[in-house]
Motif scaffolding. Structure first.
Motif: not given
Length: 192
Positions: A23-29, A144-154
């Motif tokens: 899905s393009g995970y690595l380029p987004r990361l 403090g926390l931020t989660v990059l929703v499309d830079a996480c994968l499951d």
């Protein structure tokens, strides 16, 4: 929270081979990593690495026992290397952990305290593994926390969705890579 770092967690060759769905995970990361560096935000890589012979793995730990049986996570094996598409640069820090959380069996807490980092931006594989475990520990440390929703994968898209839409927003800002990059760009411009 003024001092942030981007955590890139468990983006190792074997893990990417198992989880990447094309899905393009690595380029987004990669875009998030490049944006962090451009903004002067430290990039800290976290990898799981087990000693040869796996003396730190208990048979009571199903996840690690199954991983070891599958031939995963042994330090020095090519599959434990950080994926070349998002490889660290010379000044990046690489932390090795022995369990699910980035804090478990690692010196991550020491690295954060030494750099006065009080806010983390989380990215990695898997959302239900390292991201969840690290988020829970960071909450207890008042980070403090931020989660990059499309830079996480499951490997399970529904689990990823439930965690990022229902659970994580209770504890962290959950944003896309693009929205985060826009926010740090605005913040950098405001400082000028």
């Amino acid at each position: 929270m003024a001092n942030s770092a981007l955590l890139v967690m468990d983006v190792q060759r074997d893990i990417v081979d198992i989880a990447d769905d094309g899905s393009g995970y690595l380029p987004r990361l990669r875009k998030a990593i490049d944006g962090a560096r451009a903004a002067g935000i430290p990039v800290i890589y976290v990898v799981i690495g087990l000693r040869p012979g796996h003396p730190e793995v208990s048979t009571r730990n199903r996840v690690l026992t199954n991983a070891v049986q599958a031939g995963l996570f042994t330090e020095g094996d090519p599959g434990t290397e950080i994926h070349h598409d998002v490889a660290p640069q010379q000044d990046d820090i690489v932390v090795t952990k022995r369990r699910g959380s980035a804090f478990s069996g690692s010196d991550l807490d020491l690295v954060l305290r030494a750099r006065d980092i009080d806010s983390l931006v989380l990215a990695g594989i898997a959302t239900s593994g390292v991201v969840l475990s690290t988020l829970c520990r960071a909450i207890d440390l008042d980070i403090g926390l931020t989660v990059l929703v499309d830079a996480c994968l499951d490997t399970d898209p529904e689990v990823h969705r439930v965690l990022t839409e229902k659970l994580f927003p209770q504890w962290a800002d959950v944003v896309s890579v693009e929205d985060w990059l826009n926010a740090i760009s605005r913040s950098s411009a405001a400082k000028l």
